[in-house]
Write an enzyme that holds these catalytic residues in place. Structure first.
Site, PDB file in Angstrom:
ATOM      1  N   ASP A   1       0.813  -1.211   0.000  1.00 58.94           N
ATOM      2  CA  ASP A   1       0.000   0.000   0.000  1.00 58.94           C
ATOM      3  C   ASP A   1       0.850   1.265   0.000  1.00 58.94           C
ATOM      4  OD1 ASP A   1      -2.293  -1.601   0.122  1.00 58.94           O
ATOM      5  OD2 ASP A   1      -2.188  -1.691   2.305  1.00 58.94           O
TER       6      ASP A   1
ATOM      7  N   HIS B   1       5.761  21.454   4.450  1.00 55.82           N
ATOM      8  CA  HIS B   1       4.389  21.675   3.976  1.00 55.82           C
ATOM      9  C   HIS B   1       3.613  20.367   4.099  1.00 55.82           C
ATOM     10  CE1 HIS B   1       6.577  20.239   0.450  1.00 55.82           C
ATOM     11  NE2 HIS B   1       5.432  19.795  -0.022  1.00 55.82           N
TER      12      HIS B   1
ATOM     13  N   HIS C   1       2.107  18.078   2.004  1.00 53.89           N
ATOM     14  CA  HIS C   1       1.931  17.038   0.998  1.00 53.89           C
ATOM     15  C   HIS C   1       2.351  15.675   1.554  1.00 53.89           C
ATOM     16  CE1 HIS C   1       1.862  19.914  -2.713  1.00 53.89           C
ATOM     17  NE2 HIS C   1       0.669  19.704  -2.206  1.00 53.89           N
TER      18      HIS C   1
ATOM     19  N   HIS D   1       4.406  27.415  -3.336  1.00 56.23           N
ATOM     20  CA  HIS D   1       4.249  26.020  -3.725  1.00 56.23           C
ATOM     21  C   HIS D   1       2.784  25.835  -4.093  1.00 56.23           C
ATOM     22  CE1 HIS D   1       5.395  21.962  -4.262  1.00 56.23           C
ATOM     23  NE2 HIS D   1       4.838  21.459  -3.172  1.00 56.23           N
TER      24      HIS D   1
ATOM     25  N   ASP E   1      10.009  22.024  -0.961  1.00 58.56           N
ATOM     26  CA  ASP E   1       9.462  22.238  -2.303  1.00 58.56           C
ATOM     27  C   ASP E   1       9.162  23.724  -2.469  1.00 58.56           C
ATOM     28  OD1 ASP E   1       9.618  19.552  -2.347  1.00 58.56           O
ATOM     29  OD2 ASP E   1       7.476  19.155  -2.517  1.00 58.56           O
TER      30      ASP E   1
ATOM     31  N   ASP F   1      15.389  21.968  -3.783  1.00 56.79           N
ATOM     32  CA  ASP F   1      14.471  21.130  -4.542  1.00 56.79           C
ATOM     33  C   ASP F   1      14.971  20.938  -5.976  1.00 56.79           C
ATOM     34  OD1 ASP F   1      12.290  19.907  -5.679  1.00 56.79           O
ATOM     35  OD2 ASP F   1      10.998  21.670  -5.611  1.00 56.79           O
TER      36      ASP F   1
ATOM     37  N   HIS G   1      -3.036  22.615 -15.229  1.00 58.19           N
ATOM     38  CA  HIS G   1      -2.152  22.346 -14.087  1.00 58.19           C
ATOM     39  C   HIS G   1      -0.817  23.033 -14.313  1.00 58.19           C
ATOM     40  CE1 HIS G   1      -0.303  20.213 -10.742  1.00 58.19           C
ATOM     41  NE2 HIS G   1       0.702  19.896 -11.553  1.00 58.19           N
TER      42      HIS G   1
ATOM     43  N   SER H   1       3.129  23.297 -12.312  1.00 59.15           N
ATOM     44  CA  SER H   1       3.954  22.633 -11.301  1.00 59.15           C
ATOM     45  C   SER H   1       4.148  23.544 -10.095  1.00 59.15           C
ATOM     46  CB  SER H   1       5.307  22.254 -11.905  1.00 59.15           C
ATOM     47  OG  SER H   1       6.157  21.703 -10.919  1.00 59.15           O
TER      48      SER H   1
ATOM     49  N   HIS I   1       7.002  23.272  -8.425  1.00 60.50           N
ATOM     50  CA  HIS I   1       8.442  23.164  -8.207  1.00 60.50           C
ATOM     51  C   HIS I   1       9.186  24.116  -9.139  1.00 60.50           C
ATOM     52  CE1 HIS I   1       7.909  19.462  -5.790  1.00 60.50           C
ATOM     53  NE2 HIS I   1       6.915  19.222  -6.641  1.00 60.50           N
TER      54      HIS I   1
ATOM     55  N   HIS J   1      15.643  15.990  -3.233  1.00 61.78           N
ATOM     56  CA  HIS J   1      14.266  15.846  -3.703  1.00 61.78           C
ATOM     57  C   HIS J   1      14.216  15.613  -5.212  1.00 61.78           C
ATOM     58  CE1 HIS J   1      10.008  16.464  -4.412  1.00 61.78           C
ATOM     59  NE2 HIS J   1       9.802  16.478  -3.109  1.00 61.78           N
TER      60      HIS J   1
END
Length: 666
Positions: free
Chosen positions: A158, A181, A183, A249, A271, A304, A474, A476, A478, A500
């Site tokens: 998983d 952050h 995420h 971000h 990030d 990053d 969308h 990014s 980054h 990263h």
């Protein structure tokens, strides 16, 4: 103003014959009378003051003194003009005793600079599972604690989390955990760490809310220790002083950290990107603070590297707002379904604002999406009128042109809401030709196949699907190459460690730093997970390696699925399994019943009776040979059965199923 007068020269008059013109070694020479007319006020005669003569030193003592102390070079005696003409020299001055020679200065020993250790336990050579440990003078802090989703060959797994062995070994020295952050790749493994080590967590307001939602699923929300931090408010833990720095971000409350300790300042960006036109309520990345640290001196920068291969600048979030607005108009009378990350609060707010503009109601689907939107609304990060939000059960009460559904599943997760819609197994939503679906996210590397599978399923049901780069749906979160150059230039670190990202991204980021020319090539290092890097103003070196790796989570099991289990699952997925059972008399080794063969994932037995009968014969022959050889070691008997049956099946089918003999001794 007084007239300048030059210094007087002491010109001695010539002496008379028979007069003592010089100073004896034991007697001070009398001062010569001053010439007349130069100083009339001075007395005509001057009687010199004499000293008692010193006793002459013995010759031997004088010789030893001369030998022990080097005498200075003798000077040439002065001569008056008339005496020189007459050939008479004045008595030579006595030689002065030379100075004692000074010792050579000892070489100056430089005091070594105070070192610190940086130990990445995850996030290098991969996208996700970010966790880094900092150590200085015995004190330690952690930054981030994320997870990564399993690869396609990790059957049944998983989640994948970091190995916390080294953290648990040093938990008495760890002062706190700082989160950049909210995420999943930065907070996802927190529940598994807190079950073993309840470390204090320092994070921003929204990040704490997202962590609490996750911890409630594990029953840890009440016991966790949270400290809310804000940009520019420093936190001191042991010898560390950490200053949060605001960065842009794809989620609010994203932070970088300036970590100050006796070894120097390390900037950990997390990030980030630089968005000069952020959405309302956000601010531009705090470049002045980073530049101020750069002027003071930054020991190391950890930045990053996700978009290190992309030139230019990352597009602003305003681009998405305009792109989605055009898609809303294109949808017309159809129902709009938008799939995005549950933690992307900015995107959810954009969709709600556009829904209000077009007169549509908004519903959310997916457990994480529902909990995150409720939490963000309570904390003031999400703004929506009460008459706009509806539940998922109410969407069928409104016509399609009046509904916008925000859902999870942008990465093709098998159990996500969008995946269930594509399989026509969602309880409340039935996708059809009246649906206009927008996937507002790019596939994470490795998820391309699952996303394609979901898109194909939705298209098969008749819906129109907007995905990947078809429209500006969308951007990014980054930094691209130009933003990375800006960060390197402002921070101007002595050492640089790209983090990263996969190795190719780390490599490109290191090349970008090298081409700038600010940092010597030997001060740029691409590290690996588990390396304990010693760094100071004197240099950087890898001191040793610590335990670091991947721990697989399968259901409630954490770490019980390893490489051996994965290899067996991979074997089963390719060739299936054959189970051989037989009952054997323990006294004489005779077969009492069987052997029986059960096939799963290998062949359909009813259509392969001849093959299975031949396999049964091979097992009987192997058991008979074992009886003839008087073998009573059941492990050896099983091995002989396995080898015989495997050889027969491979000759007949060119396949190698897993063979599991079960011999019951009666």
């Amino acid at each position: 103003m007084e007239e300048f007068k030059p210094k007087r020269k002491n010109n001695t008059q010539p002496v008379q014959a028979g007069q003592n013109t010089g100073r004896a070694p034991q007697q001070r020479r009398p001062r010569a009378p001053k010439p007349q007319g130069e100083n009339a006020a001075a007395p005509a005669q001057h009687k010199p003051r004499t000293r008692k003569p010193r006793p002459a030193a013995p010759a031997a003592a004088e010789q030893s003194a001369v030998q022990s102390i080097p005498a200075p070079r003798p000077r040439r005696p002065r001569q008056s003009g008339q005496n020189a003409a007459a050939g008479q020299n004045t008595a030579p001055r006595p030689q002065r005793r030379g100075r004692r020679p000074q010792r050579a200065p000892e070489p100056y020993e430089m005091t070594p600079a105070t070192p610190m250790h940086i130990c990445p336990l995850g996030g290098l050579g991969e996208v996700g599972k970010n966790i880094t440990l900092y150590e200085c003078q015995g004190d330690m802090i952690l930054v981030d604690c994320g997870l990564v989703f399993p690869d396609a060959d990790m059957f049944g797994v998983d989640l994948v989390i970091p190995d916390f062995t080294y953290v648990l070994e040093n938990k008495d020295r760890i002062k706190g955990l700082f989160i950049t952050h909210g995420h999943e790749d930065h907070i996802g493994s927190l529940p598994y760490l807190l079950k073993k080590f309840n470390v204090p967590i320092y994070a921003a307001k929204l990040t704490i809310g997202l962590i609490k939602n996750k911890l409630e699923e594990h029953g840890l929300a009440s016991s966790a220790i949270f400290h809310e931090i804000r940009p520019r408010q420093k936190v001191t833990l042991g010898c560390f002083t950490v200053e949060p720095i605001h960065v842009n971000h794809s989620i609010p409350d994203s932070l970088a950290f300036a970590i100050d300790c006796p070894a120097g300042v390390v900037i950990h960006t997390g990030d980030f990107k630089v968005d000069y036109t952020p959405l309302s309520g956000d601010a531009v990345t705090d470049l002045p603070t980073i530049a101020e640290y750069g002027r003071r001196g930054v020991l190391a920068l950890l930045a990053d590297s996700t978009n290190a291969e992309r030139p230019g600048f990352t597009a602003t979030e305003q681009t998405v707002a305009e792109g989605v607005r055009r898609l809303f108009a294109k949808a017309g009378k159809r129902r709009i379904i938008v799939a995005t990350f549950a933690s992307n609060i900015y995107r959810v707010q954009q969709i709600i604002d556009l829904a209000i503009e077009s007169g549509r109601k908004v519903a959310v689907s997916g457990r994480s999406m529902v909990s995150n939107t409720e939490m963000a609304k309570e904390l003031g990060y999400l703004h929506a009128p009460d008459n706009v939000l509806i539940t998922i059960d109410e969407i069928n009460k409104y016509p399609p042109e009046k509904v916008v559904l925000i859902t999870t599943g942008s990465q093709g997760e098998p159990l996500s809401a969008l995946s269930r819609m594509a399989q026509a197994s969602h309880r409340q939503v039935r996708v059809g030709p009246n649906d206009f679906i927008i996937i507002s996210a790019r596939p994470i590397p490795g998820n391309e196949k699952t996303v394609t599978k979901v898109v194909n399923g939705l298209l098969t049901l008749g819906a129109e699907v907007i995905y990947e780069n078809m429209y500006d749906t969308h951007v990014s979160g980054h930094a691209c190459q130009e933003e990375q150059k800006l960060m390197l230039t402002l921070a101007h670190p002595q050492f640089f460690l790209p983090v990263h990202g996969e190795f190719k991204q780390l490599k490109r980021h290191a090349e970008t730093a090298e081409h700038l020319g600010y940092i010597p090539k030997q001060n740029i290092y691409i590290a690996e997970n588990g390396q304990n890097i010693r760094i100071s103003a004197d240099g950087m070196t890898v001191e040793n390696t610590v335990t670091a790796g991947a721990v697989m989570v399968d259901g409630y099991g954490v770490g019980d699925v390893g490489n051996v289990v994965l290899r067996d699952r991979h074997h089963l997925s390719e060739d299936g399994i054959i189970i051989v059972t037989a009952a054997i008399d323990g006294s004489n080794g005779q077969v009492l019943s069987g052997p029986d063969l059960v096939s799963r994932g290998f062949v359909y037995v009813r259509e392969s009776e001849e093959l299975m009968e031949g396999a049964r014969t091979q097992v009987e022959m192997a058991l008979d040979r074992s009886l003839a050889d008087n073998m009573h070691d059941w492990a050896s008997v099983k091995a002989r059965v396995r080898e015989s049956l495997s050889s027969y099946i491979y000759r007949r089918t060119k396949r190698s199923p897993m063979i599991l003999p079960i011999l019951l001794e009666v």
